[in-house]
Design a protein around this motif. Structure first.
Motif, PDB file in Angstrom:
ATOM      1  N   ARG A  24      90.681  84.436   3.230  1.00  0.00           N
ATOM      2  CA  ARG A  24      90.977  83.234   4.189  1.00  0.00           C
ATOM      3  C   ARG A  24      90.541  83.404   5.540  1.00  0.00           C
ATOM      4  O   ARG A  24      90.126  82.711   6.334  1.00  0.00           O
ATOM      5  CB  ARG A  24      92.440  83.282   4.009  1.00  0.00           C
ATOM      6  CG  ARG A  24      93.222  83.045   2.922  1.00  0.00           C
ATOM      7  CD  ARG A  24      94.595  82.674   2.754  1.00  0.00           C
ATOM      8  NE  ARG A  24      95.433  82.980   1.796  1.00  0.00           N
ATOM      9  CZ  ARG A  24      95.830  83.995   1.275  1.00  0.00           C
ATOM     10  NH1 ARG A  24      96.121  84.962   2.119  1.00  0.00           N
ATOM     11  NH2 ARG A  24      96.888  83.964   0.224  1.00  0.00           N
ATOM     12  N   LEU A  25      90.570  84.721   6.094  1.00  0.00           N
ATOM     13  CA  LEU A  25      89.884  85.008   7.430  1.00  0.00           C
ATOM     14  C   LEU A  25      88.649  84.442   7.562  1.00  0.00           C
ATOM     15  O   LEU A  25      88.070  84.188   8.629  1.00  0.00           O
ATOM     16  CB  LEU A  25      90.220  86.430   7.789  1.00  0.00           C
ATOM     17  CG  LEU A  25      89.603  86.742   9.105  1.00  0.00           C
ATOM     18  CD1 LEU A  25      90.430  86.256  10.383  1.00  0.00           C
ATOM     19  CD2 LEU A  25      89.617  88.498   9.325  1.00  0.00           C
ATOM     20  N   ALA A  26      87.888  84.841   6.379  1.00  0.00           N
ATOM     21  CA  ALA A  26      86.330  84.449   6.497  1.00  0.00           C
ATOM     22  C   ALA A  26      86.224  83.115   6.868  1.00  0.00           C
ATOM     23  O   ALA A  26      85.242  82.633   7.527  1.00  0.00           O
ATOM     24  CB  ALA A  26      85.725  85.108   5.296  1.00  0.00           C
ATOM     25  N   GLY A  27      86.872  82.419   5.981  1.00  0.00           N
ATOM     26  CA  GLY A  27      86.949  80.750   6.002  1.00  0.00           C
ATOM     27  C   GLY A  27      87.012  80.383   7.689  1.00  0.00           C
ATOM     28  O   GLY A  27      86.329  79.462   8.163  1.00  0.00           O
ATOM     29  N   ARG A  47      82.048  86.113   2.896  1.00  0.00           N
ATOM     30  CA  ARG A  47      81.279  87.352   3.055  1.00  0.00           C
ATOM     31  C   ARG A  47      81.562  88.432   4.095  1.00  0.00           C
ATOM     32  O   ARG A  47      80.942  89.074   4.623  1.00  0.00           O
ATOM     33  CB  ARG A  47      79.750  86.761   3.176  1.00  0.00           C
ATOM     34  CG  ARG A  47      79.313  86.124   4.782  1.00  0.00           C
ATOM     35  CD  ARG A  47      77.990  85.816   4.698  1.00  0.00           C
ATOM     36  NE  ARG A  47      77.850  85.146   5.948  1.00  0.00           N
ATOM     37  CZ  ARG A  47      76.582  84.678   6.587  1.00  0.00           C
ATOM     38  NH1 ARG A  47      75.742  84.502   5.599  1.00  0.00           N
ATOM     39  NH2 ARG A  47      76.638  83.919   7.709  1.00  0.00           N
ATOM     40  N   LEU A  48      82.859  88.548   4.127  1.00  0.00           N
ATOM     41  CA  LEU A  48      83.430  89.443   4.894  1.00  0.00           C
ATOM     42  C   LEU A  48      84.231  90.546   4.266  1.00  0.00           C
ATOM     43  O   LEU A  48      85.019  91.245   4.830  1.00  0.00           O
ATOM     44  CB  LEU A  48      84.482  88.843   6.037  1.00  0.00           C
ATOM     45  CG  LEU A  48      84.541  89.365   7.337  1.00  0.00           C
ATOM     46  CD1 LEU A  48      83.354  89.498   8.255  1.00  0.00           C
ATOM     47  CD2 LEU A  48      85.692  88.457   8.249  1.00  0.00           C
ATOM     48  N   GLY A  49      83.957  90.546   3.078  1.00  0.00           N
ATOM     49  CA  GLY A  49      84.901  91.449   2.120  1.00  0.00           C
ATOM     50  C   GLY A  49      84.997  93.012   2.698  1.00  0.00           C
ATOM     51  O   GLY A  49      86.093  93.550   2.489  1.00  0.00           O
ATOM     52  N   GLY A  50      84.222  93.401   3.128  1.00  0.00           N
ATOM     53  CA  GLY A  50      84.146  94.968   3.525  1.00  0.00           C
ATOM     54  C   GLY A  50      85.095  95.137   4.467  1.00  0.00           C
ATOM     55  O   GLY A  50      85.307  96.445   4.543  1.00  0.00           O
TER      56      GLY A  50
END
Length: 352
Positions: A24-27, A47-50
């Motif tokens: 959600r944060l990535a969006g 694409r912030l999964g790390g």
């Protein structure tokens, strides 16, 4: 050993629960990989999964582990590399800025005492003290592995799975060498990655991003310094290279390939191992699982090196290196090979 259960459960649970929040944060921050004709995914992908892996890893270490100088150095460098990754995933940075940021992150660990201080002498028994030469060697190692893992992140679950296998292997070897702190940190990283993989394995719902691939590479390289460079055995200096053989050899082959083709080293091509496996007809999942299998073999070889004599270890290394080069040549990673000459397969991320 009895005290490991709580930290590991925490790492897995935090990673598993933080990943949807990071999605959600990535969006909201614009860390979205949009599809186009060059990419494999067909819908916008966070694409912030790390960041989820990093948060779980750092939190568990802070609340459960002794914060020695080396551990603090690992956390400081990892935080800088994650900040660089977030900037790249949200705004984008040039290769030169990315490399400079990686060097700064690598240098940040030195004041905490996290560096390669000696190497074993492969000819005579004993160790060679590096003195101040240990600083550039440490920086080179950290930056090289960070970029190697970053470059191999081309298929769903590939870089995360490779990192998990490498972390597990490091924990086993650190335990055999009596490096308990490095063993625990490796296991925490391993479980944190496992908590993320259900969201990242094909079909992925979130990508590692540069945040994740660079963090995993940096954390693995730093942990290797903590736990795998302390042995006096002649082959000990090569053990981390064997463990991280897939990303390191793939990157080395890419540099060789581009040099031979008179291309810039950072010129993006689609001849990495995972591209060749796809062109050879393997499905997305089978290609990833095939690389996992090779990495498991390398991990087992690294563990075996710790119990073999020097001569036996050197022979094993020769066999492994010969097989890797032969397979790389056959697969076409060095140039032409078995893969069908089709339209180049594009990855979901641009190369650094």
């Amino acid at each position: 050993m009895d005290g490991l259960l709580v930290p590991l459960l925490m790492a897995g649970a935090l990673s598993l629960t933080c990943t949807p929040l990071v999605m959600r944060l990535a969006g909201r921050v614009g860390a979205i990989d949009l599809p186009d004709r060059r990419k494999m995914h067909t819908s916008p992908m966070p694409r912030l999964g790390g960041l989820a892996i990093y948060l779980a890893f750092v939190f568990v270490i802070l609340v459960t582990q002794q914060l020695t100088g080396e551990v603090l150095g690992l956390l400081a460098g990892s935080t800088l590399i994650v900040a660089l990754g977030i900037l790249d995933d949200t705004r984008g940075v040039t290769p030169k800025v990315k490399l400079l940021g990686q060097v700064v992150a690598a240098l940040s660990v030195i004041p905490f005492g996290l560096q390669v201080e000696f190497i074993t002498n492969p000819v005579h028994s004993g160790m060679i003290a590096l003195g101040w030469w240990g600083i550039p060697l440490t920086v080179f190692w950290l930056v090289a592995v960070t970029n190697a893992v970053n470059l191999i992140d081309g298929l769903d679950g590939l870089a995360a799975g490779i990192a998990a296998i490498a972390a597990l292997t490091m924990s086993v070897i650190s335990w055999t060498e009596g490096q308990i702190a490095a063993m625990v940190i490796s296991l925490i990283l391993f479980v944190a990655v496992l908590g993320f993989l259900p969201y990242n394995f094909h079909p992925a719902r979130i990508f590692l991003g540069d945040t994740g691939s660079m963090f995993l590479g940096f954390a693995l390289a730093a942990t290797a310094i903590m736990g795998l460079t302390k042995s006096a055995t002649a082959v000990s200096i090569l053990i981390p290279i064997v463990i991280l053989g897939i990303p390191l050899f793939d990157t080395a082959f890419a540099i060789f390939r581009r040099y031979r083709n008179r291309q810039p080293i950072f010129y993006p091509d689609k001849q990495h191992l995972h591209h060749r496996l796809l062109e050879a007809g393997l499905s997305h999942r089978r290609a990833v699982l095939t690389v996992y299998g090779v990495n498991l073999v390398l991990g087992a070889s690294a563990v075996l090196l710790t119990v073999l004599s020097t001569d036996q270890g050197m022979l094993l290394l020769l066999v492994v290196a010969t097989l890797l080069i032969g397979l790389a040549n056959k697969a076409g990673i060095l140039g032409e090979g078995w893969a069908r000459r089709t339209e180049p397969v594009q990855t979901k991320q641009s190369e650094f």
